[in-house]
Design a protein around this motif. Sequence first.
Motif, mmCIF file in Angstrom:
data_model
loop_
_atom_site.group_PDB
_atom_site.id
_atom_site.type_symbol
_atom_site.label_atom_id
_atom_site.label_comp_id
_atom_site.label_asym_id
_atom_site.label_seq_id
_atom_site.Cartn_x
_atom_site.Cartn_y
_atom_site.Cartn_z
ATOM 1 N N VAL A 57 0.860 -1.175 0.000
ATOM 2 C CA VAL A 57 0.000 0.000 0.000
ATOM 3 C C VAL A 57 0.897 1.226 0.000
ATOM 4 O O VAL A 57 1.819 1.332 0.813
ATOM 5 C CB VAL A 57 -0.935 0.045 1.237
ATOM 6 C CG1 VAL A 57 -1.759 1.322 1.244
ATOM 7 C CG2 VAL A 57 -1.839 -1.169 1.279
ATOM 8 N N LYS A 58 0.642 2.123 -0.919
ATOM 9 C CA LYS A 58 1.357 3.395 -1.000
ATOM 10 C C LYS A 58 0.353 4.508 -0.728
ATOM 11 O O LYS A 58 -0.827 4.383 -1.034
ATOM 12 C CB LYS A 58 1.965 3.599 -2.400
ATOM 13 C CG LYS A 58 2.862 2.488 -2.859
ATOM 14 C CD LYS A 58 4.123 2.440 -2.060
ATOM 15 C CE LYS A 58 5.042 1.347 -2.577
ATOM 16 N NZ LYS A 58 6.191 1.166 -1.743
ATOM 17 N N MET A 59 0.838 5.588 -0.162
ATOM 18 C CA MET A 59 -0.025 6.738 0.110
ATOM 19 C C MET A 59 0.580 7.978 -0.516
ATOM 20 O O MET A 59 1.798 8.155 -0.509
ATOM 21 C CB MET A 59 -0.167 6.954 1.617
ATOM 22 C CG MET A 59 -0.837 5.813 2.338
ATOM 23 S SD MET A 59 -1.008 6.114 4.088
ATOM 24 C CE MET A 59 0.688 6.059 4.622
ATOM 25 N N GLU A 60 -0.291 8.814 -1.041
ATOM 26 C CA GLU A 60 0.144 10.097 -1.616
ATOM 27 C C GLU A 60 -0.841 11.158 -1.149
ATOM 28 O O GLU A 60 -2.023 11.114 -1.473
ATOM 29 C CB GLU A 60 0.165 10.002 -3.141
ATOM 30 C CG GLU A 60 0.727 11.212 -3.831
ATOM 31 C CD GLU A 60 2.209 11.411 -3.558
ATOM 32 O OE1 GLU A 60 2.624 12.584 -3.469
ATOM 33 O OE2 GLU A 60 2.948 10.419 -3.434
ATOM 34 N N SER A 61 -0.342 12.109 -0.373
ATOM 35 C CA SER A 61 -1.232 13.152 0.130
ATOM 36 C C SER A 61 -1.557 14.150 -0.975
ATOM 37 O O SER A 61 -0.794 14.333 -1.925
ATOM 38 C CB SER A 61 -0.601 13.869 1.323
ATOM 39 O OG SER A 61 0.578 14.529 0.937
ATOM 40 N N TYR A 62 -2.702 14.771 -0.815
ATOM 41 C CA TYR A 62 -3.198 15.755 -1.774
ATOM 42 C C TYR A 62 -3.774 16.912 -0.977
ATOM 43 O O TYR A 62 -4.560 16.698 -0.046
ATOM 44 C CB TYR A 62 -4.280 15.123 -2.652
ATOM 45 C CG TYR A 62 -4.998 16.107 -3.546
ATOM 46 C CD1 TYR A 62 -4.428 16.511 -4.748
ATOM 47 C CD2 TYR A 62 -6.221 16.649 -3.182
ATOM 48 C CE1 TYR A 62 -5.076 17.421 -5.576
ATOM 49 C CE2 TYR A 62 -6.874 17.550 -3.999
ATOM 50 C CZ TYR A 62 -6.300 17.936 -5.189
ATOM 51 O OH TYR A 62 -6.937 18.835 -5.994
ATOM 52 N N SER A 63 -3.374 18.118 -1.337
ATOM 53 C CA SER A 63 -3.890 19.275 -0.614
ATOM 54 C C SER A 63 -3.977 20.470 -1.550
ATOM 55 O O SER A 63 -2.986 20.867 -2.159
ATOM 56 C CB SER A 63 -2.980 19.595 0.566
ATOM 57 O OG SER A 63 -3.488 20.704 1.275
ATOM 58 N N LYS A 64 -5.155 21.011 -1.667
ATOM 59 C CA LYS A 64 -5.421 22.240 -2.408
ATOM 60 C C LYS A 64 -6.257 23.131 -1.498
ATOM 61 O O LYS A 64 -6.743 22.694 -0.458
ATOM 62 C CB LYS A 64 -6.175 21.960 -3.721
ATOM 63 C CG LYS A 64 -5.396 21.154 -4.722
ATOM 64 C CD LYS A 64 -4.311 21.974 -5.353
ATOM 65 C CE LYS A 64 -3.585 21.135 -6.380
ATOM 66 N NZ LYS A 64 -2.404 21.722 -6.869
ATOM 67 N N SER A 65 -6.482 24.341 -1.905
ATOM 68 C CA SER A 65 -7.224 25.269 -1.046
ATOM 69 C C SER A 65 -8.657 24.814 -0.793
ATOM 70 O O SER A 65 -9.219 25.086 0.261
ATOM 71 C CB SER A 65 -7.217 26.667 -1.656
ATOM 72 O OG SER A 65 -7.853 26.648 -2.924
ATOM 73 N N ASP A 66 -9.254 24.083 -1.730
ATOM 74 C CA ASP A 66 -10.659 23.685 -1.570
ATOM 75 C C ASP A 66 -10.851 22.227 -1.153
ATOM 76 O O ASP A 66 -11.972 21.812 -0.845
ATOM 77 C CB ASP A 66 -11.439 23.954 -2.857
ATOM 78 C CG ASP A 66 -10.859 23.211 -4.057
ATOM 79 O OD1 ASP A 66 -9.695 22.793 -4.005
ATOM 80 O OD2 ASP A 66 -11.589 23.051 -5.040
ATOM 81 N N SER A 67 -9.793 21.414 -1.135
ATOM 82 C CA SER A 67 -9.938 20.017 -0.714
ATOM 83 C C SER A 67 -8.583 19.435 -0.331
ATOM 84 O O SER A 67 -7.537 19.930 -0.745
ATOM 85 C CB SER A 67 -10.567 19.184 -1.832
ATOM 86 O OG SER A 67 -9.697 19.119 -2.938
ATOM 87 N N ALA A 68 -8.641 18.376 0.451
ATOM 88 C CA ALA A 68 -7.421 17.678 0.871
ATOM 89 C C ALA A 68 -7.776 16.236 1.183
ATOM 90 O O ALA A 68 -8.936 15.897 1.418
ATOM 91 C CB ALA A 68 -6.815 18.357 2.090
ATOM 92 N N GLY A 69 -6.771 15.402 1.173
ATOM 93 C CA GLY A 69 -6.969 14.002 1.504
ATOM 94 C C GLY A 69 -5.734 13.206 1.146
ATOM 95 O O GLY A 69 -4.643 13.759 1.000
#
Length: 113
Positions: A57-69
């Motif tokens: 399992v690999k994880m990659e974070s995501y973050s923008k001004s209107d959403s994250a996860g």
Amino acid sequence: MLNSVLGAFNKKSAYIKIRTFTYFIPAPPSRKTGYQEKEFDSMTEYLIGKNFDLIDVKMESYSKSDSAGVWMICILGAKTTEAANMSLDIDYTQVVQGQEQYIPTDPLIEHDH
């Protein structure tokens, strides 16, 4: 990360086919305690029950001004022809339809209900 995903496809293995399953988990609201991602738990248990091994399992974070996860990238080993040919376009509501909650809740973790 990309090299490890590609490496999984290039190695000889005992699996009929190596596949990926990606899943996005939106960032939860702020909390004082941790929380359990039951939907992801149910999806991975469903895949394991369909004759896949969870290789990595690999994880990659995501973050923008209107959403994250976080994107969860599961490397799966198909143990049967059915698993190798199975569509991985899975609707979560079909996975849990008619199932009782079998994941015990931890009293120290704040759970969504």
